[in-house]
Design a protein around this motif. Structure first.
Motif, PDB file in Angstrom:
ATOM      1  N   GLU A   1       0.820  -1.209   0.000  1.00 50.08           N
ATOM      2  CA  GLU A   1       0.000   0.000   0.000  1.00 50.08           C
ATOM      3  C   GLU A   1       0.856   1.263   0.000  1.00 50.08           C
ATOM      4  OE1 GLU A   1      -0.140  -2.505   2.050  1.00 50.08           O
ATOM      5  OE2 GLU A   1      -0.305  -1.983   4.163  1.00 50.08           O
TER       6      GLU A   1
ATOM      7  N   ASN B   1       8.716  -2.649   5.718  1.00 52.91           N
ATOM      8  CA  ASN B   1       8.342  -3.387   6.937  1.00 52.91           C
ATOM      9  C   ASN B   1       7.983  -4.843   6.625  1.00 52.91           C
ATOM     10  OD1 ASN B   1       8.212  -1.799   9.640  1.00 52.91           O
ATOM     11  ND2 ASN B   1       7.573  -0.319   8.098  1.00 52.91           N
TER      12      ASN B   1
ATOM     13  N   GLY C   1       9.887  -8.200   7.956  1.00 53.23           N
ATOM     14  CA  GLY C   1       9.139  -9.307   8.561  1.00 53.23           C
ATOM     15  C   GLY C   1       9.509 -10.638   7.913  1.00 53.23           C
TER      16      GLY C   1
ATOM     17  N   MET D   1      13.074 -13.256  19.756  1.00 52.91           N
ATOM     18  CA  MET D   1      12.438 -11.975  20.099  1.00 52.91           C
ATOM     19  C   MET D   1      13.282 -10.835  19.538  1.00 52.91           C
ATOM     20  SD  MET D   1      10.014 -10.397  21.805  1.00 52.91           S
ATOM     21  CE  MET D   1       9.823  -8.620  21.951  1.00 52.91           C
ATOM     22  N   VAL D   2      12.653 -10.018  18.672  1.00 58.26           N
ATOM     23  CA  VAL D   2      13.339  -8.817  18.181  1.00 58.26           C
ATOM     24  C   VAL D   2      12.552  -7.595  18.623  1.00 58.26           C
ATOM     25  CG1 VAL D   2      14.410  -9.956  16.204  1.00 58.26           C
ATOM     26  CG2 VAL D   2      12.174  -8.910  15.921  1.00 58.26           C
TER      27      VAL D   2
ATOM     28  N   ILE E   1       4.144   0.021  18.561  1.00 56.03           N
ATOM     29  CA  ILE E   1       4.640   0.653  19.786  1.00 56.03           C
ATOM     30  C   ILE E   1       3.462   1.254  20.541  1.00 56.03           C
ATOM     31  CG2 ILE E   1       6.061   2.559  20.685  1.00 56.03           C
ATOM     32  CD1 ILE E   1       7.690   0.085  19.705  1.00 56.03           C
TER      33      ILE E   1
ATOM     34  N   LYS F   1       3.392  -3.632  24.071  1.00 57.75           N
ATOM     35  CA  LYS F   1       4.430  -4.292  24.863  1.00 57.75           C
ATOM     36  C   LYS F   1       4.103  -5.776  25.092  1.00 57.75           C
ATOM     37  CE  LYS F   1       6.342  -0.244  27.094  1.00 57.75           C
ATOM     38  NZ  LYS F   1       6.079   0.776  28.126  1.00 57.75           N
TER      39      LYS F   1
ATOM     40  N   PRO G   1       4.274  -8.478  23.283  1.00 57.98           N
ATOM     41  CA  PRO G   1       5.287  -9.486  22.940  1.00 57.98           C
ATOM     42  C   PRO G   1       6.395  -9.608  23.992  1.00 57.98           C
ATOM     43  CG  PRO G   1       4.904  -8.019  21.074  1.00 57.98           C
ATOM     44  CD  PRO G   1       4.155  -7.449  22.238  1.00 57.98           C
ATOM     45  N   GLN G   2       6.592  -8.530  24.753  1.00 53.80           N
ATOM     46  CA  GLN G   2       7.643  -8.540  25.777  1.00 53.80           C
ATOM     47  C   GLN G   2       7.292  -9.480  26.936  1.00 53.80           C
ATOM     48  OE1 GLN G   2      10.443  -6.684  25.549  1.00 53.80           O
ATOM     49  NE2 GLN G   2       9.851  -5.451  23.765  1.00 53.80           N
ATOM     50  N   TYR G   3       5.993  -9.666  27.163  1.00 54.82           N
ATOM     51  CA  TYR G   3       5.554 -10.325  28.397  1.00 54.82           C
ATOM     52  C   TYR G   3       4.988 -11.719  28.180  1.00 54.82           C
ATOM     53  CZ  TYR G   3       5.836  -5.381  29.672  1.00 54.82           C
ATOM     54  OH  TYR G   3       6.274  -4.093  29.857  1.00 54.82           O
TER      55      TYR G   3
ATOM     56  N   GLY H   1       8.657 -13.067  19.119  1.00 54.11           N
ATOM     57  CA  GLY H   1       8.104 -11.716  19.177  1.00 54.11           C
ATOM     58  C   GLY H   1       8.734 -10.782  18.169  1.00 54.11           C
ATOM     59  N   PHE H   2       7.904  -9.918  17.618  1.00 52.90           N
ATOM     60  CA  PHE H   2       8.406  -8.885  16.711  1.00 52.90           C
ATOM     61  C   PHE H   2       7.821  -7.563  17.176  1.00 52.90           C
ATOM     62  CE2 PHE H   2       8.913  -6.124  13.174  1.00 52.90           C
ATOM     63  CZ  PHE H   2       9.882  -6.641  12.326  1.00 52.90           C
ATOM     64  N   ASN H   3       8.618  -6.801  17.907  1.00 55.42           N
ATOM     65  CA  ASN H   3       8.164  -5.501  18.398  1.00 55.42           C
ATOM     66  C   ASN H   3       8.722  -4.444  17.452  1.00 55.42           C
ATOM     67  OD1 ASN H   3       7.674  -4.803  21.915  1.00 55.42           O
ATOM     68  ND2 ASN H   3       6.782  -3.826  20.142  1.00 55.42           N
ATOM     69  N   GLY H   4       7.897  -4.047  16.494  1.00 57.88           N
ATOM     70  CA  GLY H   4       8.391  -3.186  15.412  1.00 57.88           C
ATOM     71  C   GLY H   4       8.184  -1.713  15.663  1.00 57.88           C
ATOM     72  N   LEU H   5       7.794  -1.003  14.599  1.00 55.86           N
ATOM     73  CA  LEU H   5       7.636   0.452  14.666  1.00 55.86           C
ATOM     74  C   LEU H   5       6.199   0.825  15.003  1.00 55.86           C
ATOM     75  CD1 LEU H   5       9.551   1.326  11.392  1.00 55.86           C
ATOM     76  CD2 LEU H   5      10.388   1.651  13.736  1.00 55.86           C
ATOM     77  N   HIS H   6       6.031   2.035  15.500  1.00 55.36           N
ATOM     78  CA  HIS H   6       4.693   2.510  15.809  1.00 55.36           C
ATOM     79  C   HIS H   6       3.831   2.554  14.544  1.00 55.36           C
ATOM     80  CE1 HIS H   6       1.420   4.302  17.837  1.00 55.36           C
ATOM     81  NE2 HIS H   6       1.518   5.470  17.223  1.00 55.36           N
TER      82      HIS H   6
ATOM     83  N   ARG I   1       3.169   0.139  12.624  1.00 53.45           N
ATOM     84  CA  ARG I   1       3.593  -0.780  11.559  1.00 53.45           C
ATOM     85  C   ARG I   1       3.606  -2.231  12.028  1.00 53.45           C
ATOM     86  NH1 ARG I   1       2.389   3.587   9.021  1.00 53.45           N
ATOM     87  NH2 ARG I   1       3.724   5.317   9.613  1.00 53.45           N
TER      88      ARG I   1
ATOM     89  N   PRO J   1       2.306  -4.784   8.583  1.00 53.72           N
ATOM     90  CA  PRO J   1       3.182  -5.188   7.465  1.00 53.72           C
ATOM     91  C   PRO J   1       4.220  -6.265   7.815  1.00 53.72           C
ATOM     92  CG  PRO J   1       2.830  -2.825   7.420  1.00 53.72           C
ATOM     93  CD  PRO J   1       2.262  -3.325   8.726  1.00 53.72           C
ATOM     94  N   PRO J   2       4.966  -6.159   8.923  1.00 58.65           N
ATOM     95  CA  PRO J   2       5.879  -7.269   9.219  1.00 58.65           C
ATOM     96  C   PRO J   2       5.128  -8.568   9.487  1.00 58.65           C
ATOM     97  CG  PRO J   2       6.152  -5.506  10.839  1.00 58.65           C
ATOM     98  CD  PRO J   2       5.151  -5.037   9.844  1.00 58.65           C
TER      99      PRO J   2
ATOM    100  N   HIS K   1      -2.418   0.550   6.693  1.00 54.96           N
ATOM    101  CA  HIS K   1      -2.112  -0.889   6.687  1.00 54.96           C
ATOM    102  C   HIS K   1      -3.333  -1.700   7.119  1.00 54.96           C
ATOM    103  CE1 HIS K   1       1.781   0.776   6.229  1.00 54.96           C
ATOM    104  NE2 HIS K   1       1.916   1.144   7.483  1.00 54.96           N
TER     105      HIS K   1
END
Lengths: 549, 286
Positions: A224, A231, A235, A399-400, B49, B54, B56-58, B63-68, B70, B73-74, B103
């Protein structure tokens, strides 16, 4: 050496690209090498567009301004390009020959282009056999018959004017453009997922890969926006699939935050930025080298990264494979910098050596990570942590985290852990230096004048250096491919002996010159820069260099 | 596999305020995953974000903690790369409907097989109390000092309109319902949205636990979740009465089922390169 230059000009939609494409195939199958450029406007119909096909019996990598044959689809083409026509140059247009009438006689005005092809090959003393073979690939049935008849009519219409010396022992060659070379390189590197948003002139890479997706069983997704594109790539890469995206500067601008993401989560990504003049929308279909500084620093704060500028269609293939291998080895974003000139220029080269292709994914296995809870960001001496992918090792999770994190990838705010992680990531730049390639050098042994350039200007600079050396000048050039991290050893050596250092760049301020100054503390004061959206011609560059010498 | 063992429990200290709705959501998620018999290495939790992000942290999973904004897409890229992974997105409404709104629309269009759990507290928690895309009109904050003047986004109606194949609402304070809906969403073949109402005890003094508790009710047992028109109508209910449950559900081809190689072949990550075939592509350039 054979050196013959043809210009075809007209409006978009007049069939120039088809005529050009057929002629290119005829020339290369006859054994010639070509270098063909497209100069097009950001519109689908109308405007003034032109293609140049330069023909030689040796490999050539740059265009020439002076014209031997002008094929004009409209009067404007003559008005605009006559000034470059050589004294004994030929003009092929409707005024000189009744192409339209012949096409109508055959019964389809659309074959007019093929009539012209017939005329051109006769003038150049080539036979119709190879041309017929090419037409058979484009057409079939009645349409083919009409085109062959058109070819013959065009052939009979004119007299032979020039004799192009024939090529003694033609080698097997391929003719492709920079975007196709990057696309083929990506496929050979095992890229299985491509996500991108169309943006000229970077779309060609996506087009090439998309055309092969079904046959290879790989996935191309039109995202899009460019934010989603990178991103998604990150992934897929996290999940263990080699992935890339291509764009131009505007799209790269949207990707910037994700470039930083790839850096901090240490997940490989390959991004091709095919440059055009900017900023914002700029000149969509023109060429530039204006994004060097931008991609060197894109992202807030600092990350390890690599930037490779492409110098030729030949190396575009190998460097794309290298980009994937190094992105995986160092777990970093690698940006490939190309430009519209290289992206669209059809160049004849020897076939790529696939036996040299190596896919090195640098993934750890069960033994490599041990039995303890997996640390995605394990502190190591070289900064590289053993990488595994999710779902493959029962009992281990990956975990990333784009937040600063500890070795497990868990969010932290402690100052000592922050320093540890920054040091670990930035250490990778030092480790990467062992894989960095010095710039290519062409010219005299200890040159008095040293030229520096980068990317696609390689070919034009090389041509000029060779010409000036023949005139007895002591001159040489370093042309950079790897620009980040910047190799400095060769430059320091040559600069120590040089009286003059001149930067040649396709941007306003001389961005490479600034970068070299910053990394070596050696000033580069003379800067020949070009930012009109067009590529340097060798006649133009040679004159500029002679002016400052 | 021990019946009561929580395989997804990470025992980590969280950054959430005591009493935060996120705890209920995390507990329900862990229970759902356990009851579905999944193992931590088979599951990827993606997030953008924010406080919800959070998650995935717990939890003990990939886990994939990406961008605010976003998270989707990942998650899409991960599912395309390895169709065998269970991909779940846990993120807030700011992340999902605001920063990531584009998205959200296009992930629905792809109908890629991921479950999207939106922790919706009608406020921005991590940045300390600004309006979110779902804040009601008139809701006053330090930024919207005279009250919100823009209409709240209706995620349920929007998702139905865009053709989402699974659209549901639940509440962090109804553990049993939430777990049940989550399980259905995870097992649904295609994109599944669950908008989860949750109180923000620190910054939202209007939409509190009590506020939701008094208003939410379950869609009737006789409710037909396959009727798109009715689903859209029920999605308009908001205010004194807030319906919860699966509003709309339909079977339709997923992204993975529409892309030939993903449908027929092994997971992309398990395929090998065919260099000989690729080398032959050069013939087209002769």
């Amino acid at each position: 050496m054979v050196d013959y230059n043809i210009l075809l000009g007209g409006e978009a939609g007049q069939g120039m690209n088809t005529v050009g494409g057929v002629l290119e195939k005829i020339f290369t199958r006859t054994g010639y090498y070509i270098f063909a450029t497209k100069d097009y406007m950001s519109r689908i119909r109308g405007g003034h567009n032109f293609n140049c096909i330069r023909i030689s019996d040796e490999p050539i990598y740059t265009h020439r301004e002076s014209i031997d044959m002008l094929i004009a689809f409209n009067e404007e083409t003559i008005e605009l390009h006559e000034k470059h026509l050589l004294k004994d140059g030929l003009v092929i247009d409707e005024k000189a020959y009744p192409f339209k009438e012949l096409a109508k006689e055959i019964g389809n005005i659309k074959v007019i282009g093929t009539v012209m092809v017939g005329a051109v090959i006769k003038m150049l003393g080539l036979s119709t056999d190879i041309a017929e073979g090419v037409l058979k690939e484009y057409f079939s049935g009645d349409i083919l018959r009409m085109n062959i008849s058109a070819l013959e009519k065009g052939y009979d219409l004119v007299d032979k004017k020039v004799t192009l010396p024939s090529v003694a022992a033609p080698k097997k060659t391929i003719t492709l453009n920079g975007n196709q070379a990057v696309g083929l390189g990506a496929l050979a590197a095992g890229c299985k997922f491509f996500s991108g948003y169309p943006m000229t002139p970077g779309t060609g890479i996506m087009n090439y890969i998309a055309a092969k997706q079904h046959e290879l069983g790989i996935v191309v997704e039109q995202s899009e926006d460019e934010i989603a594109a990178l991103n998604m790539v990150i992934g897929a890469s996290y999940a263990g699939v080699r992935a890339m995206t291509s764009t131009s500067g505007g799209g790269y601008s949207l990707m910037v935050e994700a470039v930083g993401l790839s850096g901090i989560i240490e997940t490989p990504a390959v991004i091709a930025n095919v440059q055009r003049p900017g900023p914002a929308t700029g000149l969509p279909t023109r060429t530039a080298q204006g994004d060097l500084h931008f991609v060197l620093y894109a992202s807030q704060d600092e990350i390890p990264r690599m930037v490779i500028a492409l110098r030729s269609v030949e190396e575009a293939f190998y460097q794309t494979i290298r980009a994937f291998n190094l992105a995986d080895k160092y777990q970093i974003p690698v940006t490939i910098l190309s430009d519209q000139y290289l992206a669209d220029a059809q160049t004849t080269i020897l076939p790529y050596d696939f036996s040299a292709v190596k896919i090195e994914k640098h993934l750890a296995d069960v033994q490599g990570i041990g039995k303890e809870r997996y640390k995605r960001y394990k502190i190591t001496e070289d900064g590289i942590s053993p990488r595994i992918i999710p779902g493959k090792i029962p009992g281990q999770v990956v975990m990333v985290d784009s937040d600063e994190h500890d070795e497990y990838g868990h969010i932290i705010e402690s100052d000592t852990e922050r320093i540890q992680m920054m040091d670990k990531r930035m250490q990778k730049i030092e480790t990467l230096k062992s894989d960095i390639q010095e710039p290519w050098y062409v010219g005299s042994e200890k040159p008095e004048t040293l030229i520096v350039g980068w990317g696609s200007t390689y070919c034009v600079i090389k041509t000029v250096i060779e010409a000036l050396e023949k005139q007895g000048k002591s001159i040489g050039a370093l042309i950079y491919g790897d620009v980040c991290p910047l190799p400095v050893a060769l430059f320091n050596d040559y600069a120590a002996n040089a009286n003059n250092i001149i930067a040649v760049e396709g941007n306003y301020s001389g961005q490479l010159a600034d970068l070299i100054q910053q990394k070596t503390c050696i000033p580069i004061k003379i800067r020949l820069t070009k930012y009109d959206g067009r590529a340097w011609g060798y006649e133009e560059l040679q004159a500029k260099i002679q002016e400052v010498l | 596999m021990e019946a009561n063992h929580n395989r997804f429990n990470k025992c980590s200290e969280t950054a959430w305020c005591p009493g935060c709705g996120n705890f209920g959501i995390l507990n329900a998620l862990e229970k759902a995953l356990n009851e579905l018999g999944l193992l931590p290495h088979e599951v990827v939790i993606c997030a953008g974000i924010g406080q919800a992000a959070k998650t995935p942290q717990y939890i003990n999973a990939n886990g994939f903690n990406g961008l605010h904004g976003r998270a989707l897409p990942p998650a899409t890229g991960i599912k395309i790369a390895n169709k065998h992974l269970k991909v779940i997105v846990n993120s807030g409404e700011g992340d999902s409907y605001g920063e990531g709104g584009n998205h959200f629309m296009h992930t629905i269009r792809r109908n890629i097989d991921i479950a999207h759990f939106v922790h919706n507290n009608q406020i921005y928690g991590l940045t300390k109390g600004q309006a979110s895309p779902t804040s009601d009109m008139g809701f006053a904050t330090g930024i919207q000092t005279q009250g919100v003047v823009t209409e709240p986004l209706n995620p349920i109606a929007l998702a139905i309109t865009l053709g989402a194949s699974f659209v549901a609402r639940s509440f962090s304070g109804d553990a049993e319902h939430l777990k049940k809906v989550m399980k259905e969403a995870i097992m649904h073949n295609g994109y599944a949205l669950v908008d989860i109402l949750q109180p923000c005890i620190s910054f939202n003094k209007v939409n509190t636990f009590k506020y939701y508790k008094e208003r939410v009710y379950h869609l009737e047992e006789t409710y037909d979740a396959t009727d798109k028109q009715k689903a859209f109508k029920r999605a308009q209910e908001w205010g004194d009465k807030i319906p919860m449950g699966i509003f709309y559900k339909q079977k339709k081809p997923t992204y993975t089922e529409c892309v030939d190689c993903l449908k027929k072949g092994p997971a992309l990550v398990d395929t090998t390169e065919d260099l000989e075939k690729i080398e032959k592509f050069m013939d087209e350039f002769c």
